[in-house]
Design an enzyme around this catalytic site. Structure first.
Site, PDB file in Angstrom:
ATOM      1  CD  GLU A 167      78.181  -0.991  17.516  1.00  0.00           C
ATOM      2  OE1 GLU A 167      79.439  -1.116  17.467  1.00  0.00           O
ATOM      3  OE2 GLU A 167      77.400  -1.782  16.975  1.00  0.00           O
ATOM      4  CD  GLU A 226      82.588   3.937  16.391  1.00  0.00           C
ATOM      5  OE1 GLU A 226      82.108   2.794  16.231  1.00  0.00           O
ATOM      6  OE2 GLU A 226      83.790   4.201  16.217  1.00  0.00           O
ATOM      7  CD  GLU A 252      81.756  -2.333  12.757  1.00  0.00           C
ATOM      8  OE1 GLU A 252      81.165  -2.357  13.859  1.00  0.00           O
ATOM      9  OE2 GLU A 252      82.991  -2.191  12.653  1.00  0.00           O
TER      10      GLU A 252
END
Length: 136
Positions: free
Chosen positions: A38, A79, A86
């Site tokens: 990420e 996050e 996701e």
């Protein structure tokens, strides 16, 4: 499945100290995966870590220092949750789908709000300190 059979995941069977060690290990694997996969997480860590190191030494009340650290930690937490969402969406299907987009956009909105909250908190707490510093 009979009444006596567990309806829970086999991963939930650990208890006691072994569970704590496993949870710690899974958490470290999660941090490693987020760092490796990420880009946004890496960027945010580069911003957050210096702030977390500086905040405890600022001439501020303890609760203000805690607030500065807490809001940047919240940013990382949000996050990580967004990245998890996701990843699950991508696991289900890599095809474009309106609901996949909605899920990812909502996660992104949560990250944005936590970023705004962190910025506002740091500004509200540090601006008076900066004004006092530059007056002298």
């Amino acid at each position: 499945m009979s009444e006596n059979e567990s309806q829970f995941s086999e991963f939930k069977s650990k208890s006691g100290f072994r569970r704590i060690l496993s949870a710690y290990s899974y958490s470290m694997q999660g941090f490693q995966a987020a760092w490796r996969n990420e880009h946004a997480f890496r960027q945010e860590v580069m911003i957050v870590v210096p702030g977390m190191l500086i905040a405890p030494f600022l001439p501020l009340p303890a609760l203000h220092r805690l607030a500065l650290v807490a809001v940047v930690m919240l940013l990382l937490i949000v996050e990580l949750l967004n990245s998890a969402i996701e990843t699950v969406v991508d696991r289900i299907s890599l095809e474009r789908h309106p609901l996949s987009k909605v899920a990812k956009d909502i996660g992104s909105a949560a990250v944005f709000l936590s970023l705004v909250l962190a910025g506002m908190t740091w500004a509200v707490i540090l601006l008076p300190l900066a004004k006092a510093y530059f007056r002298t």
